[in-house]
Design an enzyme around this catalytic site. Structure first.
Site, PDB file in Angstrom:
ATOM      1  N   ASP A  40      -5.330  13.969 -25.324  1.00 44.82           N
ATOM      2  CA  ASP A  40      -5.385  12.565 -24.900  1.00 44.82           C
ATOM      3  C   ASP A  40      -4.654  11.767 -25.976  1.00 44.82           C
ATOM      4  OD1 ASP A  40      -6.006   9.943 -24.361  1.00 44.82           O
ATOM      5  OD2 ASP A  40      -8.153  10.280 -24.075  1.00 44.82           O
TER       6      ASP A  40
ATOM      7  N   TYR B 190       0.847  -1.200   0.000  1.00 45.88           N
ATOM      8  CA  TYR B 190       0.000   0.000   0.000  1.00 45.88           C
ATOM      9  C   TYR B 190       0.877   1.241   0.000  1.00 45.88           C
ATOM     10  CZ  TYR B 190      -4.991  -0.232  -0.103  1.00 45.88           C
ATOM     11  OH  TYR B 190      -6.271  -0.323  -0.566  1.00 45.88           O
TER      12      TYR B 190
ATOM     13  N   ARG C 106      -1.229  -2.183 -18.887  1.00 45.18           N
ATOM     14  CA  ARG C 106      -2.451  -1.370 -18.828  1.00 45.18           C
ATOM     15  C   ARG C 106      -2.262  -0.349 -17.723  1.00 45.18           C
ATOM     16  NH1 ARG C 106      -5.337  -4.375 -21.951  1.00 45.18           N
ATOM     17  NH2 ARG C 106      -6.738  -2.608 -22.128  1.00 45.18           N
TER      18      ARG C 106
ATOM     19  N   LYS D  60      -1.055   0.934 -25.383  1.00 46.75           N
ATOM     20  CA  LYS D  60      -1.392   0.879 -26.817  1.00 46.75           C
ATOM     21  C   LYS D  60      -0.085   0.919 -27.617  1.00 46.75           C
ATOM     22  CE  LYS D  60      -5.950   2.432 -25.582  1.00 46.75           C
ATOM     23  NZ  LYS D  60      -6.974   3.473 -25.593  1.00 46.75           N
TER      24      LYS D  60
ATOM     25  N   THR E  85      -2.686   6.544 -22.179  1.00 45.83           N
ATOM     26  CA  THR E  85      -2.554   5.172 -21.704  1.00 45.83           C
ATOM     27  C   THR E  85      -1.132   4.716 -22.016  1.00 45.83           C
ATOM     28  OG1 THR E  85      -3.362   4.346 -23.821  1.00 45.83           O
ATOM     29  CG2 THR E  85      -4.983   4.534 -22.041  1.00 45.83           C
TER      30      THR E  85
ATOM     31  N   GLU F 102      -0.479   4.736  -0.574  1.00 44.96           N
ATOM     32  CA  GLU F 102      -1.300   5.942  -0.747  1.00 44.96           C
ATOM     33  C   GLU F 102      -0.453   7.186  -0.513  1.00 44.96           C
ATOM     34  OE1 GLU F 102      -4.717   5.688   1.775  1.00 44.96           O
ATOM     35  OE2 GLU F 102      -5.796   4.396   0.395  1.00 44.96           O
TER      36      GLU F 102
HETATM   37  C1  LIG Z   1      -8.007   3.762 -24.828  1.00 48.49           C
HETATM   38  C2  LIG Z   1      -8.363   5.168 -24.630  1.00 48.49           C
HETATM   39  C3  LIG Z   1      -8.814   5.649 -23.396  1.00 48.49           C
HETATM   40  C4  LIG Z   1      -9.176   4.770 -22.222  1.00 48.49           C
HETATM   41  O1  LIG Z   1      -8.273   3.911 -21.762  1.00 48.49           O
HETATM   42  P1  LIG Z   1      -8.697   2.676 -20.802  1.00 48.49           P
HETATM   43  O2  LIG Z   1      -7.384   2.248 -20.285  1.00 48.49           O
HETATM   44  O3  LIG Z   1      -9.398   1.702 -21.662  1.00 48.49           O
HETATM   45  O4  LIG Z   1      -9.587   3.239 -19.736  1.00 48.49           O
HETATM   46  C5  LIG Z   1      -9.055   7.004 -23.275  1.00 48.49           C
HETATM   47  N1  LIG Z   1      -8.867   7.842 -24.308  1.00 48.49           N
HETATM   48  C6  LIG Z   1      -8.464   7.422 -25.522  1.00 48.49           C
HETATM   49  C7  LIG Z   1      -8.272   8.395 -26.630  1.00 48.49           C
HETATM   50  C8  LIG Z   1      -8.196   6.070 -25.726  1.00 48.49           C
HETATM   51  O5  LIG Z   1      -7.815   5.658 -26.931  1.00 48.49           O
END
Ligand SMILES: *Cc1c(COP(=O)(O)O)cnc(C)c1O
Length: 390
Positions: A196, A46, A231, A225, A222, A48
């Site tokens: 994003d 933990y 993840r 990807k 993220t 936090e």
């Molecule tokens: C994949 C994605 C997310 C969300 O990611 P998760 O890990 O699935 O919650 C948010 N914004 C964009 C543009 C994404 O491609």
């Protein structure tokens, strides 16, 4: 592993991943080192709070892990720690985005984000997402003719609606985004600019796609990807007199989350180190070259590619072509039977339902990790063509 049932499922999934061709644009294959970090004893702890300011004892090691992860994140994207802060605790992309709005947008305030059906993400203010319940979306889309962003239209919309924050960066938009123009639009509307970069982070890191950092106030991403990590997600914040960095940290913890997943943060650190190598830069360049070849071959075979091509890892393919072809769901099902995994996807101004849209979304990031080159994707285009013929 003593649990025979789960052990069997893991073996099955491993075999499935080996057997199929993975064209899911948001997936990738992590290294054994990333898996090792994820499976480590760091999961027991933990932690936090933040390095140096924890609510539990015993955090000498986790402090080192999180500090190193932050340093690597800033370094990978060429950011100086005087000018940028990064929070590496978000559990995934969606909670990272919610944290940003929690920090910067008052309840009921406006998020200007791309509609889901045009390529945006649920967390850009869509009504089925919490982001559309607690805040109000000002939706935007692409130009009907070019199927790309029209920045003049966006500027007029932002000037009229005066959103609190503008979100750029999408889940199904294959083209380069002009981040400088987004900056101008945000400035004219007095809005924060959040990029994003979830989908394209690995390409940005590998210098195969323009960087949003010269222009954004906030960059969320993220890690799993094109960046090829576990993840997880990160929030980069420009440091200035407004103190956004403090607001973001507070929104992540204690605002939204409890203890960070330290095994995951260690795995992020591993992936960030991998992404800083010359080999990864070559990988990122190859991902884009492969996508060009793939889109080109599919076009030659008579398929319609949204916006006429791609500048990234991602291709949006119109399989329906106004009835000349087959619906997206059937396309996805047929391909899966042939061992090719894709997802059905709406195309801009889709006339079909979201449950059976007109297209599929395909990406080159995962199979480029498996050493696919242009000729392999051209061959694959022919295989897909024979499966998809009406
Ligand atoms: C994949 C994605 C997310 C969300 O990611 P998760 O890990 O699935 O919650 C948010 N914004 C964009 C543009 C994404 O491609």
């Amino acid at each position: 592993m003593k649990d025979a049932q789960i052990k069997k499922f893991i073996a099955e999934e491993k075999a499935r991943q080996k057997k199929v061709i993975n064209l899911i644009a948001s997936e990738n294959f992590v290294s054994p080192d990333v898996l090792e970090a994820l499976g480590s004893e760091l999961t027991n702890k933990y932690a936090e709070g933040y390095p140096g300011k924890r609510y539990y004892g015993g955090n000498t090691v986790t402090d080192k892990v999180e500090t190193l992860c932050r340093e690597r994140a800033l370094k990978l994207f060429g950011l100086s720690p005087e000018k940028w802060h990064v929070n590496v605790q978000p559990l995934s992309g969606s909670p990272a985005n919610v944290a940003v709005y929690t920090a910067l947008v008052p309840q009921g305030g406006k998020i200007m984000g791309m509609s889901l059906d045009q390529g945006g993400h649920l967390t850009h203010g869509h009504k089925v997402s919490a982001t559309g319940r607690f805040w109000q979306q000002v939706p935007y889309g692409v130009d009907r003719k070019t199927e790309t962003l029209n920045y003049a239209t966006l500027k007029a919309l932002a000037a009229k609606e005066k959103p609190n924050i503008i979100v750029a960066g999408f889940t199904a938009y294959p083209r380069v985004i002009d981040f400088k123009k987004f900056r101008d639009i945000a400035d004219a509307a007095g809005a924060y600019l959040m990029v994003d970069m979830s989908h394209i982070a690995g390409l940005v890191a590998g210098k195969a796609y323009p960087s949003p950092f010269p222009y954004a106030d906030i960059v969320t991403s993220t890690v799993h990807k094109t960046l090829r990590g576990p993840r997880s997600a990160m929030i980069f914040v420009r440091k200035d007199e407004r103190g956004l960095d403090k607001l973001i940290d507070k929104a992540v913890f204690p605002g939204l989350q409890g203890g960070p997943h330290m095994n995951q943060i260690a795995a992020v650190a591993v992936a960030l180190k991998e992404a800083a190598t010359p080999a990864f830069r070559k990988y990122a360049a190859q991902v884009v070259k492969n996508a060009h070849a793939f889109a080109d071959e599919l076009t030659k075979l008579g398929w319609r590619i949204i916006s006429g091509g791609t500048d990234s890892h991602l291709i949006l393919m119109d399989t329906w072509m106004n009835g000349k072809g087959i619906p997206g769901k059937e396309a996805s099902d047929r391909l899966e039977k042939a061992g090719i995994i894709v997802n059905k996807n709406a195309i801009p101004f889709d006339t079909r339902s979201p449950f059976d849209p007109s297209g599929i979304r395909i990406g080159t990031a995962a199979e480029t990790t498996h050493s696919f080159k242009e000729k392999d994707f051209r061959k694959l285009a022919h295989r897909m063509d024979s499966v998809l013929r009406k």
